[in-house]
Write a protein that holds these residues in place. Structure first.
Motif, PDB file in Angstrom:
ATOM      1  N   ARG A 148       0.543  -0.974  -0.061  1.00 53.30           N
ATOM      2  CA  ARG A 148       0.196   0.236   0.043  1.00 53.30           C
ATOM      3  C   ARG A 148       0.493   0.814  -0.169  1.00 53.30           C
ATOM      4  O   ARG A 148       0.234   2.024  -0.721  1.00 53.30           O
ATOM      5  N   GLN A 152       0.517   4.169  -2.799  1.00 54.06           N
ATOM      6  CA  GLN A 152       0.710   6.032  -2.687  1.00 54.06           C
ATOM      7  C   GLN A 152       1.890   6.420  -3.525  1.00 54.06           C
ATOM      8  O   GLN A 152       1.513   7.357  -3.832  1.00 54.06           O
ATOM      9  N   ASP A 156       1.861   9.368  -6.122  1.00 53.97           N
ATOM     10  CA  ASP A 156       2.645  10.732  -7.011  1.00 53.97           C
ATOM     11  C   ASP A 156       3.882  10.223  -7.772  1.00 53.97           C
ATOM     12  O   ASP A 156       3.820  11.806  -8.039  1.00 53.97           O
TER      13      ASP A 156
END
Length: 164
Positions: A148, A152, A156
């Motif tokens: 996870r 993320q 980005d």
């Protein structure tokens, strides 16, 4: 045994070290490097981490070893160790520094159309590699097979790619 440098909350080296796996003292952080490799098709090079290291999917990442003060060089080392991929500092593009409670991640992007059969995988770390779309990665997230935090980091990178 891996030795890691401790940094303060402002990401400045403290001169102190810890052994990897030891608890990080309160108020200190360790540096991590991560890279998303993407190709002309908009796919990401994703690795399946070896069974002994967790058996999940993620991007290439690793701890910055004690004494490595140039994070791009640490990222280059990780790419060479895990994938057998040689790159230059100029090929690595810093996306952002992401802060967490006990670590900070220097996130890079690298454009490459490397053929998977040209990679030499480090067996202790990497089981296999794949070119995947964001949708493929989201399917893995949905079933709990993709890291996870690394997801993320991918978001980005997606943000950076769409700003160009």
């Amino acid at each position: 045994m891996e030795i890691l440098d401790l940094y303060d909350k402002d990401l400045k080296p403290t001169g102190m070290t810890i052994e990897r796996g030891q608890p990080i003292p309160k108020g200190y952080v360790i540096p991590i490097v991560a890279v998303y490799i993407y190709n002309n098709k908009g796919e990401y090079l994703i690795q399946k981490v070896s069974r002994v290291k967790g058996n999940y999917y993620a991007t290439t990442a690793g701890h910055v070893q004690s004494g490595e003060t140039d994070f791009a060089l640490a990222m280059m080392r990780e790419l060479k160790e895990e994938l057998g991929l040689s790159v230059t500092k100029e090929q690595l593009n810093l996306v952002k520094i992401r802060r967490y409670e006990h670590k900070f991640t220097m996130l890079y992007m690298l454009k490459s159309n490397v053929s998977l059969d040209k990679l030499r995988l480090q067996e202790e770390e990497v089981d296999s590699v794949y070119w995947m779309t964001q949708k493929d990665i989201e399917l893995l997230i949905g079933v709990g097979f993709f890291n996870r935090i690394h997801y993320q980091l991918m978001l980005d990178c997606e943000e950076r790619l769409h700003l160009r």
